[in-house]
Motif scaffolding. Structure first.
Motif, PDB file in Angstrom:
ATOM      1  N   TYR A 156      -7.563  12.023   1.731  1.00  0.00           N
ATOM      2  CA  TYR A 156      -8.870  11.832   2.354  1.00  0.00           C
ATOM      3  C   TYR A 156      -9.773  11.117   1.360  1.00  0.00           C
ATOM      4  O   TYR A 156      -9.738  11.412   0.159  1.00  0.00           O
ATOM      5  CB  TYR A 156      -9.515  13.176   2.699  1.00  0.00           C
ATOM      6  N   CYS A 157     -10.580  10.190   1.833  1.00  0.00           N
ATOM      7  CA  CYS A 157     -11.525   9.546   0.928  1.00  0.00           C
ATOM      8  C   CYS A 157     -12.798   9.191   1.676  1.00  0.00           C
ATOM      9  O   CYS A 157     -12.752   8.698   2.799  1.00  0.00           O
ATOM     10  CB  CYS A 157     -10.914   8.291   0.294  1.00  0.00           C
ATOM     11  N   LYS A 158     -13.922   9.449   1.021  1.00  0.00           N
ATOM     12  CA  LYS A 158     -15.202   9.125   1.666  1.00  0.00           C
ATOM     13  C   LYS A 158     -15.616   7.687   1.402  1.00  0.00           C
ATOM     14  O   LYS A 158     -16.606   7.210   1.935  1.00  0.00           O
ATOM     15  CB  LYS A 158     -16.290  10.093   1.190  1.00  0.00           C
ATOM     16  N   LYS A 159     -14.848   6.996   0.562  1.00  0.00           N
ATOM     17  CA  LYS A 159     -15.218   5.617   0.214  1.00  0.00           C
ATOM     18  C   LYS A 159     -14.330   4.601   0.915  1.00  0.00           C
ATOM     19  O   LYS A 159     -13.245   4.936   1.397  1.00  0.00           O
ATOM     20  CB  LYS A 159     -15.142   5.450  -1.300  1.00  0.00           C
ATOM     21  N   SER A 160     -14.800   3.366   0.907  1.00  0.00           N
ATOM     22  CA  SER A 160     -14.071   2.305   1.608  1.00  0.00           C
ATOM     23  C   SER A 160     -13.816   1.105   0.706  1.00  0.00           C
ATOM     24  O   SER A 160     -14.110  -0.036   1.076  1.00  0.00           O
ATOM     25  CB  SER A 160     -14.868   1.851   2.837  1.00  0.00           C
ATOM     26  N   CYS A 161     -13.279   1.354  -0.483  1.00  0.00           N
ATOM     27  CA  CYS A 161     -12.953   0.243  -1.383  1.00  0.00           C
ATOM     28  C   CYS A 161     -12.069  -0.742  -0.603  1.00  0.00           C
ATOM     29  O   CYS A 161     -11.080  -0.329   0.022  1.00  0.00           O
ATOM     30  CB  CYS A 161     -12.235   0.767  -2.620  1.00  0.00           C
ATOM     31  N   ASN A 162     -12.443  -2.012  -0.641  1.00  0.00           N
ATOM     32  CA  ASN A 162     -11.819  -2.974   0.271  1.00  0.00           C
ATOM     33  C   ASN A 162     -10.324  -3.178   0.058  1.00  0.00           C
ATOM     34  O   ASN A 162      -9.628  -3.654   0.932  1.00  0.00           O
ATOM     35  CB  ASN A 162     -12.512  -4.338   0.132  1.00  0.00           C
ATOM     36  N   TYR A 163      -9.849  -2.825  -1.124  1.00  0.00           N
ATOM     37  CA  TYR A 163      -8.440  -3.081  -1.449  1.00  0.00           C
ATOM     38  C   TYR A 163      -7.529  -1.900  -1.127  1.00  0.00           C
ATOM     39  O   TYR A 163      -6.325  -2.017  -1.120  1.00  0.00           O
ATOM     40  CB  TYR A 163      -8.303  -3.416  -2.952  1.00  0.00           C
ATOM     41  N   CYS A 164      -8.104  -0.727  -0.884  1.00  0.00           N
ATOM     42  CA  CYS A 164      -7.319   0.502  -0.961  1.00  0.00           C
ATOM     43  C   CYS A 164      -6.769   0.968   0.379  1.00  0.00           C
ATOM     44  O   CYS A 164      -7.500   1.060   1.368  1.00  0.00           O
ATOM     45  CB  CYS A 164      -8.184   1.598  -1.577  1.00  0.00           C
ATOM     46  N   GLY A 165      -5.502   1.310   0.395  1.00  0.00           N
ATOM     47  CA  GLY A 165      -4.790   1.688   1.618  1.00  0.00           C
ATOM     48  C   GLY A 165      -5.158   3.053   2.167  1.00  0.00           C
ATOM     49  O   GLY A 165      -4.745   3.399   3.285  1.00  0.00           O
ATOM     50  N   ILE A 166      -5.931   3.866   1.391  1.00  0.00           N
ATOM     51  CA  ILE A 166      -6.344   5.153   1.975  1.00  0.00           C
ATOM     52  C   ILE A 166      -7.866   5.207   2.154  1.00  0.00           C
ATOM     53  O   ILE A 166      -8.454   6.274   2.294  1.00  0.00           O
ATOM     54  CB  ILE A 166      -5.838   6.363   1.151  1.00  0.00           C
ATOM     55  N   ARG A 167      -8.487   4.045   2.095  1.00  0.00           N
ATOM     56  CA  ARG A 167      -9.947   3.990   2.247  1.00  0.00           C
ATOM     57  C   ARG A 167     -10.360   4.660   3.560  1.00  0.00           C
ATOM     58  O   ARG A 167      -9.582   4.747   4.515  1.00  0.00           O
ATOM     59  CB  ARG A 167     -10.431   2.533   2.186  1.00  0.00           C
ATOM     60  N   SER A 202      -6.500  11.951  -6.255  1.00  0.00           N
ATOM     61  CA  SER A 202      -6.843  12.032  -4.820  1.00  0.00           C
ATOM     62  C   SER A 202      -7.873  10.971  -4.478  1.00  0.00           C
ATOM     63  O   SER A 202      -8.437  10.328  -5.371  1.00  0.00           O
ATOM     64  CB  SER A 202      -7.439  13.408  -4.495  1.00  0.00           C
ATOM     65  N   GLY A 203      -8.141  10.826  -3.203  1.00  0.00           N
ATOM     66  CA  GLY A 203      -9.297  10.048  -2.789  1.00  0.00           C
ATOM     67  C   GLY A 203     -10.556  10.799  -3.195  1.00  0.00           C
ATOM     68  O   GLY A 203     -10.476  11.919  -3.712  1.00  0.00           O
ATOM     69  N   GLU A 204     -11.711  10.212  -2.981  1.00  0.00           N
ATOM     70  CA  GLU A 204     -12.950  10.953  -3.282  1.00  0.00           C
ATOM     71  C   GLU A 204     -13.193  11.889  -2.104  1.00  0.00           C
ATOM     72  O   GLU A 204     -13.658  11.468  -1.045  1.00  0.00           O
ATOM     73  CB  GLU A 204     -14.115   9.989  -3.529  1.00  0.00           C
TER      74      GLU A 204
HETATM   75 FE1  SF4 Z   1     -11.630   3.799  -3.473  1.00  0.00          FE
HETATM   76 FE2  SF4 Z   1     -10.154   5.642  -4.800  1.00  0.00          FE
HETATM   77 FE3  SF4 Z   1     -11.044   6.089  -2.298  1.00  0.00          FE
HETATM   78 FE4  SF4 Z   1      -9.152   4.303  -2.682  1.00  0.00          FE
HETATM   79  S1  SF4 Z   1      -8.957   6.462  -3.089  1.00  0.00           S
HETATM   80  S2  SF4 Z   1     -10.957   4.077  -1.352  1.00  0.00           S
HETATM   81  S3  SF4 Z   1      -9.728   3.437  -4.671  1.00  0.00           S
HETATM   82  S4  SF4 Z   1     -12.284   5.808  -4.122  1.00  0.00           S
END
Ligand code: SF4
Ligand code: SAH
Length: 435
Positions: A156-167, A202-204
């Motif tokens: 799970y991740c609250k962020k949407s880093c443009n490169y990341c597959g679990i954003r 983990s994701g954030e």
């Molecule tokens: Fe960004 Fe890390 Fe979340 Fe990926 S897991 S979207 S790199 S914060």
């Protein structure tokens, strides 16, 4: 600080003593910096205090009546005797030779020197660069390849880093979270291989409150005494302090790129200054401080990569994960080109030359675009491999990028053997698994 200025290094007997000494010296008004301890002074404390020789007396006086145990040494960068002699009559440009001469003499490289090394296209010069990095790696950290293992405990991740597959923006078929007991079980599987350091990544994910993370850390410490690396993104200084007190030793928070514009373009939710602030907090809290970058980000230049390497040196970073950018399906960058293997290897080599006594992983990302990538990285300065020890049922769901190579103990052994290196004695692997 330039090489003309004579510098000394204060090596303390523990991280606590080092942090105390650092505070005292700063309060005294001395200009000090925290840097990885040069390998010749052992690994009593992995971070030492660097200052100018001119301040030696004041520093000694300041620390005299404290209980801090320390020793003071001249800060000499390692020389590479015989390097220029070996390069005689080789097809190498004068400019490249000038940089090699600086390396032989143990001088600090400038950004322009670093750029020249990264930019060379000459086969002979690249071969020389790799050879120099490999020699420095051997002389500074030896032949043993550190084996560590990661548990990716939540995608799970609250962020949407443009490169990341679990954003956050990715519509994943399966999001998962591991509970404390499950994490502990996975940690114990790693311990049974003899491995001494676990990476919790983990994701954030705010589901893991400060208290939850601390509870996991305390249990791992109590039940296994393992070294713990956290890689859970940006948090407050208070949180980082609590994690440290609960048992986290290392923290991996990559800068990704030191080009602010590129950083902010690829991270819609992040602020560059905040990322720098987090790295500074981690440093002053006495973490073994991990960073790293991706090679081949959109808009990134070779100059940016040179700046990244200067940043690692200036920040006294201890662990530097350098891997290619790999497009991840379902992300805004899914159709962008993958980063180059050769530029990644060059960056690893130059980082070893510039940063010296640091952990340089042969990254999973590199192994994911080149089956032989980890062996190649080990041959140009890398000295660490991270296994993916996430339970099988979750592994497939933690795809930061496409075709991620699930590094296991066997592939790590193959890379170590292929590079003609040694496995650590602590590793307990049966003959079936390859030793
Ligand atoms: Fe960004 Fe890390 Fe979340 Fe990926 S897991 S979207 S790199 S914060
Ligand atoms: N959420 C935490 C940890 C997970 S991401 C954090 O962001 O710090 C861990 C690392 O995976 C990132 O630092 C990044 O360098 C790498 N990564 C993510 N997506 C990637 C991609 N598409 N290609 C290469 N590396 C990637």
């Amino acid at each position: 600080m330039t090489t003309q200025i004579k510098r000394i290094i204060i090596v303390c007997s523990s991280t606590n003593h080092m942090l105390k000494a650092d505070t005292i010296l700063r309060e005294r008004g001395l200009v000090v910096d925290l840097v990885p301890t040069p390998s010749q002074y052992g690994s009593i404390c992995s971070t030492s205090i660097l200052l100018e020789e001119i301040d030696k007396k004041s520093a000694e006086e300041s620390l005299e009546n404290t209980n801090i145990k320390f020793s003071i040494h001249p800060y000499e960068t390692r020389k590479l005797t015989g390097l220029m002699e070996a390069l005689k009559n080789q097809n190498i440009s004068t400019a490249f030779q000038v940089v090699m001469n600086k390396i032989e003499l143990g001088m600090d490289l400038t950004k322009e020197d670093i750029l020249l090394l990264l930019k060379t296209e000459s086969k002979k010069e690249i071969e020389t660069l790799y050879g120099v990095a490999d020699r420095l790696r051997r002389e500074i950290v030896g032949d043993i390849v550190e084996i560590r293992a990661a548990i990716e405990f939540s995608n799970y991740c609250k962020k949407s880093c443009n490169y990341c597959g679990i954003r956050k923006g990715c519509d994943l078929p399966h999001r998962y979270r591991m509970e404390e007991d499950e994490i502990l079980e996975a940690v114990k599987d790693i311990l049974s291989l003899g491995i001494k350091t676990v990476i919790l990544q983990s994701g954030e994910d705010d589901y893991y409150t400060t208290e939850k993370i601390c509870s996991i850390l305390r249990r791992i410490k109590k039940e296994t005494k393992m070294g713990i690396t956290l890689s859970i993104g940006e948090r407050s200084r208070e949180d980082y302090l609590k994690f440290r007190e609960a048992g986290a030793n290392n923290f991996l928070l990559k800068i990704e790129t030191t080009n602010q514009e590129v950083f902010e373009r690829i991270h819609p939710d992040n602020d560059f200054d905040q990322r720098l602030q987090c790295a500074k907090w981690l440093k002053e809290l006495g973490y073994v401080n991990g960073s790293g970058n991706m090679i081949g980000l959109p808009g990134q230049t070779v100059e940016d990569i040179a700046d990244d390497i200067v940043y690692y040196r200036d920040m006294g970073i201890h662990m530097i994960g350098i891997g290619p950018f790999i497009p991840a399906p379902g992300t805004p960058y899914e159709n962008l080109p993958t980063g180059s293997v050769e530029m990644t290897l060059k960056a690893i080599a130059v980082t070893r030359i510039v940063c010296k006594n640091v952990f340089l992983p042969a990254t999973t990302a590199l192994a994911s675009i080149d089956a032989d990538g980890q062996r190649k990285a080990l041959e140009v300065g890398a000295n660490t491999i991270m296994l993916i020890s996430t339970p099988d049922k979750y592994k497939k769901s933690y795809q930061l990028y496409k075709n991620k190579n699930m590094i296991d103990i066997q592939s790590a052994i193959d890379a170590v053997k292929g590079a003609n290196r040694r496995l650590p004695k602590y590793l307990k692997v049966t003959s079936k698994e390859g030793i």
